[in-house]
Scaffold this motif. Structure first.
Motif, PDB file in Angstrom:
ATOM      1  N   ASP A  35      36.763  59.930  95.766  1.00  0.00           N
ATOM      2  CA  ASP A  35      36.111  59.541  97.722  1.00  0.00           C
ATOM      3  C   ASP A  35      36.617  60.397  98.528  1.00  0.00           C
ATOM      4  O   ASP A  35      35.901  61.452  99.405  1.00  0.00           O
ATOM      5  CB  ASP A  35      37.072  58.362  97.994  1.00  0.00           C
ATOM      6  N   VAL A  36      37.526  61.539  98.572  1.00  0.00           N
ATOM      7  CA  VAL A  36      37.898  62.063 100.028  1.00  0.00           C
ATOM      8  C   VAL A  36      37.227  63.110  99.823  1.00  0.00           C
ATOM      9  O   VAL A  36      36.263  63.526 100.472  1.00  0.00           O
ATOM     10  CB  VAL A  36      39.794  62.474  99.568  1.00  0.00           C
ATOM     11  N   ALA A  37      36.596  63.978  98.286  1.00  0.00           N
ATOM     12  CA  ALA A  37      36.063  65.155  98.050  1.00  0.00           C
ATOM     13  C   ALA A  37      34.408  64.354  98.348  1.00  0.00           C
ATOM     14  O   ALA A  37      33.730  66.313  98.577  1.00  0.00           O
ATOM     15  CB  ALA A  37      36.058  65.484  96.640  1.00  0.00           C
ATOM     16  N   PHE A  38      34.051  63.544  98.334  1.00  0.00           N
ATOM     17  CA  PHE A  38      32.525  63.176  98.686  1.00  0.00           C
ATOM     18  C   PHE A  38      32.849  62.963 100.291  1.00  0.00           C
ATOM     19  O   PHE A  38      31.435  63.508 100.747  1.00  0.00           O
ATOM     20  CB  PHE A  38      32.489  61.924  98.146  1.00  0.00           C
ATOM     21  N   TYR A  39      33.485  61.905 101.101  1.00  0.00           N
ATOM     22  CA  TYR A  39      33.236  62.480 102.401  1.00  0.00           C
ATOM     23  C   TYR A  39      33.675  64.277 102.654  1.00  0.00           C
ATOM     24  O   TYR A  39      33.376  64.200 103.708  1.00  0.00           O
ATOM     25  CB  TYR A  39      34.540  61.829 103.029  1.00  0.00           C
ATOM     26  N   SER A  45      28.183  68.974 104.883  1.00  0.00           N
ATOM     27  CA  SER A  45      26.579  68.979 105.211  1.00  0.00           C
ATOM     28  C   SER A  45      26.139  68.453 106.806  1.00  0.00           C
ATOM     29  O   SER A  45      25.400  69.108 106.584  1.00  0.00           O
ATOM     30  CB  SER A  45      26.198  67.918 104.234  1.00  0.00           C
ATOM     31  N   ALA A  46      26.605  67.355 107.082  1.00  0.00           N
ATOM     32  CA  ALA A  46      26.105  66.683 108.256  1.00  0.00           C
ATOM     33  C   ALA A  46      26.588  67.984 109.812  1.00  0.00           C
ATOM     34  O   ALA A  46      25.644  67.811 110.506  1.00  0.00           O
ATOM     35  CB  ALA A  46      26.559  65.484 109.130  1.00  0.00           C
ATOM     36  N   LEU A  47      27.625  68.192 109.289  1.00  0.00           N
ATOM     37  CA  LEU A  47      27.763  70.043 110.495  1.00  0.00           C
ATOM     38  C   LEU A  47      27.270  70.931 110.304  1.00  0.00           C
ATOM     39  O   LEU A  47      26.996  71.133 111.274  1.00  0.00           O
ATOM     40  CB  LEU A  47      28.918  69.866 110.336  1.00  0.00           C
ATOM     41  N   ALA A  48      26.605  71.230 108.963  1.00  0.00           N
ATOM     42  CA  ALA A  48      25.863  72.219 108.346  1.00  0.00           C
ATOM     43  C   ALA A  48      24.521  71.927 109.310  1.00  0.00           C
ATOM     44  O   ALA A  48      23.825  73.039 109.625  1.00  0.00           O
ATOM     45  CB  ALA A  48      25.742  73.135 107.254  1.00  0.00           C
ATOM     46  N   LEU A  49      23.957  70.477 109.179  1.00  0.00           N
ATOM     47  CA  LEU A  49      22.263  70.623 109.745  1.00  0.00           C
ATOM     48  C   LEU A  49      22.470  70.403 111.745  1.00  0.00           C
ATOM     49  O   LEU A  49      22.009  71.111 112.572  1.00  0.00           O
ATOM     50  CB  LEU A  49      22.228  69.174 109.512  1.00  0.00           C
ATOM     51  N   LEU A  50      23.533  69.271 111.404  1.00  0.00           N
ATOM     52  CA  LEU A  50      23.597  70.564 113.166  1.00  0.00           C
ATOM     53  C   LEU A  50      23.805  71.943 114.155  1.00  0.00           C
ATOM     54  O   LEU A  50      23.275  71.568 115.536  1.00  0.00           O
ATOM     55  CB  LEU A  50      25.203  69.376 114.016  1.00  0.00           C
ATOM     56  N   THR A  51      25.055  72.270 113.024  1.00  0.00           N
ATOM     57  CA  THR A  51      24.804  74.067 113.566  1.00  0.00           C
ATOM     58  C   THR A  51      23.487  74.851 113.618  1.00  0.00           C
ATOM     59  O   THR A  51      23.437  76.021 113.732  1.00  0.00           O
ATOM     60  CB  THR A  51      26.251  74.322 113.117  1.00  0.00           C
ATOM     61  N   ALA A  52      22.420  74.519 112.759  1.00  0.00           N
ATOM     62  CA  ALA A  52      21.403  75.118 111.988  1.00  0.00           C
ATOM     63  C   ALA A  52      20.406  74.848 112.730  1.00  0.00           C
ATOM     64  O   ALA A  52      20.442  74.378 114.148  1.00  0.00           O
ATOM     65  CB  ALA A  52      21.558  74.134 109.962  1.00  0.00           C
ATOM     66  N   ASP A  53      19.235  75.446 112.171  1.00  0.00           N
ATOM     67  CA  ASP A  53      17.779  75.257 113.217  1.00  0.00           C
ATOM     68  C   ASP A  53      17.582  74.224 113.144  1.00  0.00           C
ATOM     69  O   ASP A  53      16.606  74.338 113.335  1.00  0.00           O
ATOM     70  CB  ASP A  53      16.994  76.914 113.281  1.00  0.00           C
ATOM     71  N   VAL A  54      17.883  72.902 112.255  1.00  0.00           N
ATOM     72  CA  VAL A  54      16.971  71.657 112.882  1.00  0.00           C
ATOM     73  C   VAL A  54      17.599  71.101 114.113  1.00  0.00           C
ATOM     74  O   VAL A  54      18.870  70.996 114.085  1.00  0.00           O
ATOM     75  CB  VAL A  54      17.661  71.376 111.174  1.00  0.00           C
ATOM     76  N   ARG A  55      16.459  70.736 114.882  1.00  0.00           N
ATOM     77  CA  ARG A  55      16.264  70.500 115.456  1.00  0.00           C
ATOM     78  C   ARG A  55      15.088  68.668 115.858  1.00  0.00           C
ATOM     79  O   ARG A  55      14.023  68.867 114.352  1.00  0.00           O
ATOM     80  CB  ARG A  55      15.729  71.261 116.480  1.00  0.00           C
ATOM     81  N   GLY A  56      15.016  68.007 116.269  1.00  0.00           N
ATOM     82  CA  GLY A  56      13.933  66.987 116.514  1.00  0.00           C
ATOM     83  C   GLY A  56      14.337  65.993 115.768  1.00  0.00           C
ATOM     84  O   GLY A  56      15.191  65.350 114.945  1.00  0.00           O
ATOM     85  N   LEU A  63      20.310  63.692 109.790  1.00  0.00           N
ATOM     86  CA  LEU A  63      21.182  62.521 110.127  1.00  0.00           C
ATOM     87  C   LEU A  63      21.241  61.178 109.386  1.00  0.00           C
ATOM     88  O   LEU A  63      22.442  60.215 108.866  1.00  0.00           O
ATOM     89  CB  LEU A  63      21.224  62.292 110.850  1.00  0.00           C
ATOM     90  N   ALA A  64      19.705  60.770 109.394  1.00  0.00           N
ATOM     91  CA  ALA A  64      19.750  59.134 108.691  1.00  0.00           C
ATOM     92  C   ALA A  64      19.639  59.251 107.709  1.00  0.00           C
ATOM     93  O   ALA A  64      20.404  58.053 107.153  1.00  0.00           O
ATOM     94  CB  ALA A  64      18.632  58.650 109.581  1.00  0.00           C
ATOM     95  N   ALA A  65      18.905  59.775 106.866  1.00  0.00           N
ATOM     96  CA  ALA A  65      19.690  60.115 105.593  1.00  0.00           C
ATOM     97  C   ALA A  65      20.649  59.950 104.817  1.00  0.00           C
ATOM     98  O   ALA A  65      21.723  59.350 103.608  1.00  0.00           O
ATOM     99  CB  ALA A  65      18.599  61.427 105.278  1.00  0.00           C
ATOM    100  N   VAL A  66      21.406  61.111 105.674  1.00  0.00           N
ATOM    101  CA  VAL A  66      22.779  61.184 105.877  1.00  0.00           C
ATOM    102  C   VAL A  66      23.790  59.929 105.745  1.00  0.00           C
ATOM    103  O   VAL A  66      24.820  59.630 104.819  1.00  0.00           O
ATOM    104  CB  VAL A  66      24.033  62.307 106.157  1.00  0.00           C
ATOM    105  N   GLY A  67      23.228  59.340 106.374  1.00  0.00           N
ATOM    106  CA  GLY A  67      24.510  57.886 107.123  1.00  0.00           C
ATOM    107  C   GLY A  67      23.579  57.202 105.878  1.00  0.00           C
ATOM    108  O   GLY A  67      24.605  56.120 105.111  1.00  0.00           O
ATOM    109  N   VAL A  68      22.461  56.842 105.145  1.00  0.00           N
ATOM    110  CA  VAL A  68      22.241  56.299 104.016  1.00  0.00           C
ATOM    111  C   VAL A  68      22.822  55.961 103.507  1.00  0.00           C
ATOM    112  O   VAL A  68      23.630  55.841 102.366  1.00  0.00           O
ATOM    113  CB  VAL A  68      20.812  55.700 104.145  1.00  0.00           C
ATOM    114  N   ILE A  69      23.240  57.912 102.873  1.00  0.00           N
ATOM    115  CA  ILE A  69      23.891  57.484 101.380  1.00  0.00           C
ATOM    116  C   ILE A  69      25.842  57.333 101.987  1.00  0.00           C
ATOM    117  O   ILE A  69      26.307  56.715 101.082  1.00  0.00           O
ATOM    118  CB  ILE A  69      24.025  59.660 101.112  1.00  0.00           C
ATOM    119  N   LEU A  70      25.794  57.999 102.973  1.00  0.00           N
ATOM    120  CA  LEU A  70      27.447  57.246 103.293  1.00  0.00           C
ATOM    121  C   LEU A  70      27.345  55.742 102.925  1.00  0.00           C
ATOM    122  O   LEU A  70      28.006  55.378 103.037  1.00  0.00           O
ATOM    123  CB  LEU A  70      27.439  57.743 104.740  1.00  0.00           C
TER     124      LEU A  70
END
Length: 447
Positions: A35-39, A45-56, A63-70
């Motif tokens: 559980d800990v490792a998954f979280y 992964s979410a932080l990497a997307l937020l700090t990368a060149d992914v926009r809009g 982020l929505a897809a990551v949220g659905v996985i969670l």
């Protein structure tokens, strides 16, 4: 990994922890770390997307897809990991694979989620072919998602040719590691179940041995009581009856002698009872040799019954205490049978190492070759009648002697009477000469 019931009854019927239960306990502890490792992987992964060149829109969709996985893991996956519910597990895995491909299609950083999803496929699914299919679907889908161009809405051939080998390596690594891990876990569970079965078998074997020991001890005590206390009480009853008869015919001196024998027999019986309770050697063997014990036995038999006993005891050395007990008890039982059934006027009791016994009566048998000790009790009574059935005492004598590797032979003698011969093997002991014929030969039966 298939779960076990985790409990096994022990000898007392209580429930104890088994090896399979220990594995299940380890699994419960490991799942918390998964559980800990998954979280951690999802958050990174979410932080990497937020700090990368992914926009809009791409960022929102990712982020929505990551949220659905969670949410799917909290709703289905986490429960499935603990209950092994395969329906919930596969529902979650399908959602996780689909959302991972969505994230990868938005940006290559989504491949970070593969570390979690590949692992969860092998952790949650329990069928090998399902695990392999899901891994292939995830790897192939990821290769297509990486080659997908959102601007054109098409899969680039060149990009696919570049990403396919990479995902092939990832798939091979995931399959090999997953198969090895699954095999190791199944082997551990199989070994745990074998240990549980072995423990159950050992407990059952211990219980059987305990019951057999209790039964053997009960039979031993019963035989000891029959050979000692029961015969002593029989003597007491017979002597008391004889003393009453002496008093009825105004013979107080004879009655007094009978009562003295009653007292002596009762004291001997009390000593035998104490020895039996203490699991010690028979009382006669505690205060003297086997020959002396046989002499006291013969004298008492003569005093109680009036039947003459001719005793012949060789100088038999080196007998173990167990062998002495067997020979003494056999002599007691043989004389008890003479008292009850033979109506004899004379008895010969002989103990010789490997020589013929039964002196004074013809046809009593030839001795062995010197590697045995022979006890023989021969009487001149009525002999063995037709249809004679062995009683408890003689059967017990046979069992006692057989347990020491010996043999009991019962047969009639030519002049009338019965011979009871006990032969105990004593390897390496030569025969000794007869040194103490203690009485004159018994008269032959003329009946």
């Amino acid at each position: 990994m298939t779960t076990a019931d985790g409990h096994a009854p022990d000898e007392a019927g209580t429930v104890q922890d088994s090896q399979a239960a220990q594995i299940d306990g380890t699994w419960e502890r490991d799942v918390r770390w998964w559980d800990v490792a998954f979280y951690v992987i999802v958050v990174l992964s979410a932080l990497a997307l937020l700090t990368a060149d992914v926009r809009g829109t791409a960022l929102v969709v990712s982020l929505a897809a990551v949220g659905v996985i969670l949410v799917g893991y909290v709703g289905w996956g986490r429960r499935a990991a603990r209950t092994r519910n395969q329906v919930a597990a596969h529902v979650y895995l399908v959602v996780a694979i689909a959302c991972t491909l969505v994230v990868v299609g938005q940006d290559a950083l989504g491949t970070l989620l593969l570390f979690a999803v590949f692992t969860q496929i092998w952790m949650l699914s329990e069928r090998l072919w399902t695990q392999v299919v899901l891994c292939v679907v995830l790897a192939a889908g990821t290769a297509l998602a990486l080659a997908f161009d959102p601007t054109t809405g098409r899969v680039g051939v060149a990009e696919l040719a570049s990403t396919a080998p990479q995902m092939g390596v990832a798939l091979a690594f995931a399959l090999s590691l997953g198969l090895w891990t699954a095999h190791t876990m199944r082997q551990a569970e199989r070994h745990a179940r074998l240990v549980d079965e072995l423990r159950a078998t050992q407990a059952e074997l211990a219980r059987s041995h305990h019951e057999a020991g209790v039964l053997a001890e009960r039979e031993r005590v019963a035989q000891e009581i029959h050979d000692t206390l029961a015969q002593g009480f029989t003597s007491v009853v017979m002597l008391a009856q004889a003393a009453s008869a002496d008093l009825d015919r105004s013979a107080p001196d004879a009655a007094r002698e009978r009562l003295a024998l009653v007292e002596s027999t009762a004291r001997d019986n009390l000593a035998e009872a104490r020895a039996l309770v203490a699991a010690a050697a028979p009382a006669p063997l505690q205060v003297g040799t086997l020959g002396q014990a046989l002499r006291r036995l013969a004298d008492r038999f003569t005093d109680e019954t009036g039947t003459h006993v001719d005793l012949e005891v060789a100088d038999v050395l080196g007998l173990s205490s167990a062998e002495e007990v067997v020979l003494l008890r056999s002599a007691q039982e043989a004389l008890a049978n003479v008292r009850r059934h033979a109506a004899a006027s004379a008895v010969v009791v002989s103990l010789v190492p490997g020589g013929p016994a039964g002196a004074g009566f013809p046809g009593s048998g030839d001795g062995p070759d010197g590697a045995a000790v022979v006890l023989e009790v021969v009487d001149d009574g009525r002999g063995l009648g037709p249809g004679v059935v062995e009683g408890f005492g003689l059967r017990g004598m046979r069992e006692r002697v057989a347990a020491s590797g010996g043999e009991v032979t019962v047969h009639g003698t030519p002049g009338g009477g019965t011979s009871v011969r006990v032969e105990l093997p004593v390897p390496g002991r030569p025969p000794a000469p007869v040194t103490s014929p203690a009485a004159t030969p018994a008269p032959r039966s003329t009946s």
